[in-house]
Design a protein around this motif. Structure first.
Motif, PDB file in Angstrom:
ATOM      1  N   VAL A 147      29.004 -17.217  30.513  1.00 36.48           N
ATOM      2  CA  VAL A 147      29.137 -17.848  31.823  1.00 36.48           C
ATOM      3  C   VAL A 147      29.229 -19.351  31.593  1.00 36.48           C
ATOM      4  N   VAL A 148      30.328 -19.944  32.041  1.00 34.34           N
ATOM      5  CA  VAL A 148      30.531 -21.385  31.897  1.00 34.34           C
ATOM      6  C   VAL A 148      30.227 -22.020  33.244  1.00 34.34           C
ATOM      7  N   GLY A 149      29.162 -22.784  33.281  1.00 34.56           N
ATOM      8  CA  GLY A 149      28.720 -23.428  34.512  1.00 34.56           C
ATOM      9  C   GLY A 149      27.389 -22.843  34.941  1.00 34.56           C
ATOM     10  N   CYS A 150      26.349 -23.666  34.963  1.00 35.98           N
ATOM     11  CA  CYS A 150      24.997 -23.202  35.291  1.00 35.98           C
ATOM     12  C   CYS A 150      24.563 -23.699  36.662  1.00 35.98           C
ATOM     13  N   GLY A 151      25.472 -23.635  37.609  1.00 39.09           N
ATOM     14  CA  GLY A 151      25.129 -23.984  38.987  1.00 39.09           C
ATOM     15  C   GLY A 151      24.688 -22.741  39.733  1.00 39.09           C
ATOM     16  N   TYR A 152      24.805 -22.763  41.057  1.00 36.94           N
ATOM     17  CA  TYR A 152      24.370 -21.628  41.860  1.00 36.94           C
ATOM     18  C   TYR A 152      25.099 -20.344  41.476  1.00 36.94           C
ATOM     19  N   VAL A 153      26.413 -20.404  41.378  1.00 37.42           N
ATOM     20  CA  VAL A 153      27.189 -19.195  41.082  1.00 37.42           C
ATOM     21  C   VAL A 153      26.946 -18.722  39.651  1.00 37.42           C
ATOM     22  N   GLY A 154      26.999 -19.624  38.688  1.00 38.20           N
ATOM     23  CA  GLY A 154      26.862 -19.251  37.287  1.00 38.20           C
ATOM     24  C   GLY A 154      25.508 -18.679  36.933  1.00 38.20           C
ATOM     25  N   LEU A 155      24.431 -19.344  37.367  1.00 40.96           N
ATOM     26  CA  LEU A 155      23.090 -18.859  37.022  1.00 40.96           C
ATOM     27  C   LEU A 155      22.755 -17.543  37.699  1.00 40.96           C
ATOM     28  N   VAL A 156      23.104 -17.426  38.965  1.00 35.77           N
ATOM     29  CA  VAL A 156      22.819 -16.183  39.682  1.00 35.77           C
ATOM     30  C   VAL A 156      23.639 -15.042  39.087  1.00 35.77           C
ATOM     31  N   SER A 157      24.908 -15.285  38.805  1.00 37.00           N
ATOM     32  CA  SER A 157      25.759 -14.253  38.195  1.00 37.00           C
ATOM     33  C   SER A 157      25.233 -13.866  36.821  1.00 37.00           C
ATOM     34  N   GLY A 158      24.887 -14.877  36.012  1.00 36.54           N
ATOM     35  CA  GLY A 158      24.355 -14.602  34.675  1.00 36.54           C
ATOM     36  C   GLY A 158      23.068 -13.798  34.734  1.00 36.54           C
ATOM     37  N   ALA A 159      22.192 -14.139  35.655  1.00 40.51           N
ATOM     38  CA  ALA A 159      20.927 -13.410  35.797  1.00 40.51           C
ATOM     39  C   ALA A 159      21.174 -11.964  36.223  1.00 40.51           C
ATOM     40  N   CYS A 160      22.120 -11.764  37.121  1.00 40.32           N
ATOM     41  CA  CYS A 160      22.436 -10.404  37.566  1.00 40.32           C
ATOM     42  C   CYS A 160      23.022  -9.579  36.424  1.00 40.32           C
ATOM     43  N   PHE A 161      23.962 -10.153  35.673  1.00 33.66           N
ATOM     44  CA  PHE A 161      24.548  -9.438  34.545  1.00 33.66           C
ATOM     45  C   PHE A 161      23.480  -9.114  33.492  1.00 33.66           C
ATOM     46  N   ALA A 162      22.590 -10.060  33.228  1.00 35.10           N
ATOM     47  CA  ALA A 162      21.521  -9.832  32.259  1.00 35.10           C
ATOM     48  C   ALA A 162      20.563  -8.757  32.764  1.00 35.10           C
ATOM     49  N   GLY A 163      20.282  -8.782  34.048  1.00 35.65           N
ATOM     50  CA  GLY A 163      19.401  -7.786  34.636  1.00 35.65           C
ATOM     51  C   GLY A 163      19.954  -6.368  34.532  1.00 35.65           C
ATOM     52  N   LEU A 164      21.268  -6.259  34.398  1.00 39.90           N
ATOM     53  CA  LEU A 164      21.909  -4.955  34.234  1.00 39.90           C
ATOM     54  C   LEU A 164      21.946  -4.516  32.776  1.00 39.90           C
ATOM     55  N   GLY A 165      21.359  -5.346  31.897  1.00 35.17           N
ATOM     56  CA  GLY A 165      21.269  -4.972  30.488  1.00 35.17           C
ATOM     57  C   GLY A 165      22.343  -5.545  29.587  1.00 35.17           C
ATOM     58  N   ASN A 166      23.104  -6.507  30.088  1.00 30.58           N
ATOM     59  CA  ASN A 166      24.149  -7.127  29.275  1.00 30.58           C
ATOM     60  C   ASN A 166      23.602  -8.315  28.495  1.00 30.58           C
ATOM     61  N   ASP A 167      24.293  -8.673  27.407  1.00 27.22           N
ATOM     62  CA  ASP A 167      23.946  -9.867  26.630  1.00 27.22           C
ATOM     63  C   ASP A 167      24.698 -11.039  27.250  1.00 27.22           C
ATOM     64  N   VAL A 168      23.961 -12.010  27.808  1.00 28.24           N
ATOM     65  CA  VAL A 168      24.581 -13.099  28.557  1.00 28.24           C
ATOM     66  C   VAL A 168      24.231 -14.440  27.928  1.00 28.24           C
ATOM     67  N   VAL A 169      25.233 -15.310  27.817  1.00 29.91           N
ATOM     68  CA  VAL A 169      25.046 -16.687  27.378  1.00 29.91           C
ATOM     69  C   VAL A 169      25.619 -17.583  28.465  1.00 29.91           C
ATOM     70  N   CYS A 170      24.807 -18.537  28.948  1.00 28.44           N
ATOM     71  CA  CYS A 170      25.267 -19.500  29.948  1.00 28.44           C
ATOM     72  C   CYS A 170      25.391 -20.868  29.284  1.00 28.44           C
ATOM     73  N   VAL A 171      26.479 -21.564  29.565  1.00 32.58           N
ATOM     74  CA  VAL A 171      26.698 -22.910  29.024  1.00 32.58           C
ATOM     75  C   VAL A 171      27.076 -23.849  30.155  1.00 32.58           C
ATOM     76  N   ASP A 172      26.786 -25.127  29.954  1.00 34.18           N
ATOM     77  CA  ASP A 172      27.102 -26.137  30.963  1.00 34.18           C
ATOM     78  C   ASP A 172      27.316 -27.472  30.269  1.00 34.18           C
ATOM     79  N   ILE A 173      28.117 -28.322  30.868  1.00 37.42           N
ATOM     80  CA  ILE A 173      28.400 -29.641  30.314  1.00 37.42           C
ATOM     81  C   ILE A 173      27.257 -30.627  30.592  1.00 37.42           C
ATOM     82  N   ASP A 174      26.421 -30.316  31.582  1.00 41.66           N
ATOM     83  CA  ASP A 174      25.318 -31.194  31.973  1.00 41.66           C
ATOM     84  C   ASP A 174      24.116 -30.963  31.061  1.00 41.66           C
TER      85      ASP A 174
END
Length: 71
Positions: A24-51
């Protein structure tokens, strides 16, 4: 910023329930929530951000956004 989500298909012999590797590129509202949901489903998730401040806060366990239930 809109989050860019990329997923990488698992090998076919892993079966349909195998975890996906998701970036997931972008750790704002959409990126973090999406990443957390995907991880909660048992996927391996990496979130990155320029900030760098946002990434540092996440590494320390602090949320840079407010989303009920996402702590």
């Amino acid at each position: 910023m809109i989050a860019l989500i990329a997923w990488f298909a698992c090998a076919q012999d892993d079966g349909p329930s195998a975890a996906m590797k998701i970036a997931v590129v972008g750790c704002g509202y959409v990126g973090l929530v999406s990443g957390a949901c995907f991880a909660g489903l048992g996927n391996d998730v990496v979130c990155v951000d320029i900030d760098a401040k946002k990434v540092a806060a996440l590494k320390k366990g602090r949320m840079p956004i407010y989303e009920p239930g996402l702590e």
